[in-house]
Design a protein around this motif. Sequence first.
Motif, mmCIF file in Angstrom:
data_model
loop_
_atom_site.group_PDB
_atom_site.id
_atom_site.type_symbol
_atom_site.label_atom_id
_atom_site.label_comp_id
_atom_site.label_asym_id
_atom_site.label_seq_id
_atom_site.Cartn_x
_atom_site.Cartn_y
_atom_site.Cartn_z
ATOM 1 N N ALA A 1 1.482 -1.201 -0.207
ATOM 2 C CA ALA A 1 0.382 -0.120 -0.351
ATOM 3 C C ALA A 1 0.592 1.090 0.094
ATOM 4 C CB ALA A 1 -0.826 -0.483 1.314
ATOM 5 N N ASP A 2 2.402 1.336 0.411
ATOM 6 C CA ASP A 2 2.987 2.133 0.552
ATOM 7 C C ASP A 2 3.935 2.712 -0.485
ATOM 8 O OD1 ASP A 2 4.851 0.665 1.297
ATOM 9 O OD2 ASP A 2 5.671 1.577 2.918
ATOM 10 N N HIS A 3 3.600 1.857 -1.674
ATOM 11 C CA HIS A 3 4.160 2.187 -3.126
ATOM 12 C C HIS A 3 3.921 1.417 -4.185
ATOM 13 C CE1 HIS A 3 6.464 -1.487 -2.459
ATOM 14 N NE2 HIS A 3 6.889 -1.471 -0.900
ATOM 15 N N ALA A 4 2.291 1.840 -3.979
ATOM 16 C CA ALA A 4 1.787 1.375 -5.017
ATOM 17 C C ALA A 4 1.600 0.422 -6.364
ATOM 18 C CB ALA A 4 -0.266 1.231 -4.117
ATOM 19 N N ASP A 5 2.082 1.914 -6.991
ATOM 20 C CA ASP A 5 2.171 2.131 -7.713
ATOM 21 C C ASP A 5 4.148 1.151 -8.434
ATOM 22 O OD1 ASP A 5 3.688 4.242 -6.665
ATOM 23 O OD2 ASP A 5 3.949 5.644 -8.354
ATOM 24 N N ARG A 6 4.428 0.479 -7.699
ATOM 25 C CA ARG A 6 5.821 -0.252 -7.659
ATOM 26 C C ARG A 6 5.637 -1.731 -6.863
ATOM 27 N NH1 ARG A 6 9.242 2.099 -4.543
ATOM 28 N NH2 ARG A 6 8.115 3.720 -3.617
ATOM 29 N N GLY B 1 8.251 0.576 -11.845
ATOM 30 C CA GLY B 1 6.572 0.693 -11.953
ATOM 31 C C GLY B 1 6.285 -0.497 -12.308
ATOM 32 N N PHE B 2 5.018 -0.327 -12.641
ATOM 33 C CA PHE B 2 3.753 -1.682 -13.087
ATOM 34 C C PHE B 2 4.620 -1.355 -14.328
ATOM 35 C CE2 PHE B 2 1.708 -2.037 -9.081
ATOM 36 C CZ PHE B 2 1.317 -3.374 -9.132
ATOM 37 N N PHE C 1 8.757 -6.470 -18.883
ATOM 38 C CA PHE C 1 9.896 -7.031 -19.129
ATOM 39 C C PHE C 1 9.491 -8.859 -18.811
ATOM 40 C CE2 PHE C 1 12.275 -9.970 -16.006
ATOM 41 C CZ PHE C 1 13.239 -10.002 -16.471
ATOM 42 N N ALA C 2 7.971 -9.290 -18.308
ATOM 43 C CA ALA C 2 7.668 -9.758 -18.078
ATOM 44 C C ALA C 2 6.809 -10.345 -19.000
ATOM 45 C CB ALA C 2 5.957 -10.302 -16.667
ATOM 46 N N ASP D 1 0.729 -16.285 -18.440
ATOM 47 C CA ASP D 1 0.115 -15.372 -18.386
ATOM 48 C C ASP D 1 1.102 -14.460 -17.620
ATOM 49 O OD1 ASP D 1 -2.052 -13.078 -17.812
ATOM 50 O OD2 ASP D 1 -3.316 -14.780 -17.339
ATOM 51 N N VAL D 2 1.457 -13.004 -18.267
ATOM 52 C CA VAL D 2 1.813 -11.635 -17.928
ATOM 53 C C VAL D 2 0.843 -10.617 -17.314
ATOM 54 C CG1 VAL D 2 3.853 -12.808 -18.622
ATOM 55 C CG2 VAL D 2 3.089 -10.863 -19.301
ATOM 56 N N GLN D 3 -0.610 -10.743 -17.187
ATOM 57 C CA GLN D 3 -1.759 -9.726 -17.563
ATOM 58 C C GLN D 3 -1.531 -8.829 -15.715
ATOM 59 O OE1 GLN D 3 -2.154 -8.137 -20.832
ATOM 60 N NE2 GLN D 3 -0.732 -9.525 -20.591
ATOM 61 N N ARG D 4 -1.532 -10.286 -14.995
ATOM 62 C CA ARG D 4 -1.190 -9.641 -13.784
ATOM 63 C C ARG D 4 -0.193 -8.540 -13.020
ATOM 64 N NH1 ARG D 4 -5.248 -13.336 -11.753
ATOM 65 N NH2 ARG D 4 -5.309 -15.761 -13.122
ATOM 66 N N ASN D 5 0.437 -8.758 -14.122
ATOM 67 C CA ASN D 5 1.931 -7.562 -13.528
ATOM 68 C C ASN D 5 1.623 -6.249 -13.967
ATOM 69 O OD1 ASN D 5 3.839 -9.716 -12.443
ATOM 70 N ND2 ASN D 5 3.404 -10.099 -14.309
ATOM 71 N N GLY D 6 -0.047 -5.674 -13.445
ATOM 72 C CA GLY D 6 -0.030 -4.905 -13.379
ATOM 73 C C GLY D 6 -1.496 -3.811 -12.624
ATOM 74 N N TYR D 7 -0.570 -2.238 -12.669
ATOM 75 C CA TYR D 7 -1.539 -1.633 -11.472
ATOM 76 C C TYR D 7 -3.249 -1.836 -10.654
ATOM 77 C CZ TYR D 7 -3.490 2.061 -8.288
ATOM 78 O OH TYR D 7 -3.921 3.017 -7.847
#
Length: 308
Positions: free
Chosen positions: A124-129, A186-187, A193-194, A225-231
């Motif tokens: 939560a404290d770095h939700a975008d990373r 970042g995401f 990369f993924a 499947d690498v689609q989970r690696n998003g904000y």
Amino acid sequence: MSETPYTTIRTGGRSVRINRPGKVLFPDDGLTKADLAAYYRTVARRMLPHLRARPLTLERRPGGIGEHGFYQKDTPAHVPEWVHRVELPKEGGTVTYTVCDDTPTLMYLADQACVTLHRFLSRADHADRPDRLVIDLDPPHDDFAPVRSAAVRVRGLLGELELPSTVMTTGSSGVHIVIPLDAAAGFDDVRAFARDAAELLAARHPDSLSAEARKDARRGRLYLDVQRNGYGQTAVAPYSVRPLAGAPVAAPIAWDDIEDPELTARRWTVATVEDLLKTDPWRGAPRGRSLGPARRRLAALRKEAGLS
């Protein structure tokens, strides 16, 4: 005989009410809401380190798994004030996510018929990373052999990239390979990369692996499947119960377990939790790595394979 209206669980300095504890949530197995709460209380010590400080999407089945449930992102106003939450931005507004930092919260979520917890790949404290990268091995059918083979190949590439990883059966159909990161990127960078790694693997093994998001383009091959690696995206949390007959659970395993011919995505269940907890295969899991050196190694490998 009338149903017991509620039972109370005392844990973590709080008394948490489980309403309608006899409500059957898994009709084929006879598992009730009380059984769900008991399971989550049993695994709490092992599960909570994977939940703390992470926003959650909650998969709730108040009518049982045989009826339609729903996914809950926003925390309702009636949730007790001691349940932690975090407000994060989304397009056009914000979402106030639930955060499960302790056993009382886990018990409260069980009372809410939250069968499955899906966690952010960032804190939560770095939700975008993100500090986790997940590769979901999604097989085209029920045969687990392609998953086993693909997992070995993914681990081989990660070894070339000098990225340590852990592995988990999802309790559904495949496995998640989890790579710890240092939360510096970042995401967008992590997902790129993924995606590049998945494309390289698919190019190396074109008869068995696919990086195509469109199902008809996979032509019966296992999907990386690498689609989970998003904000704002999530992945099933370790030790979560899945809303399926048999009450299978997402189970952290050791890499050596992948070679076990008896292994399936649903091998571990609520009923076999004691066996699951006999060992902790993720104890001493590797610390997060920077993607910088791995990105340079991956670029070199892609160039060797004729990929841009």
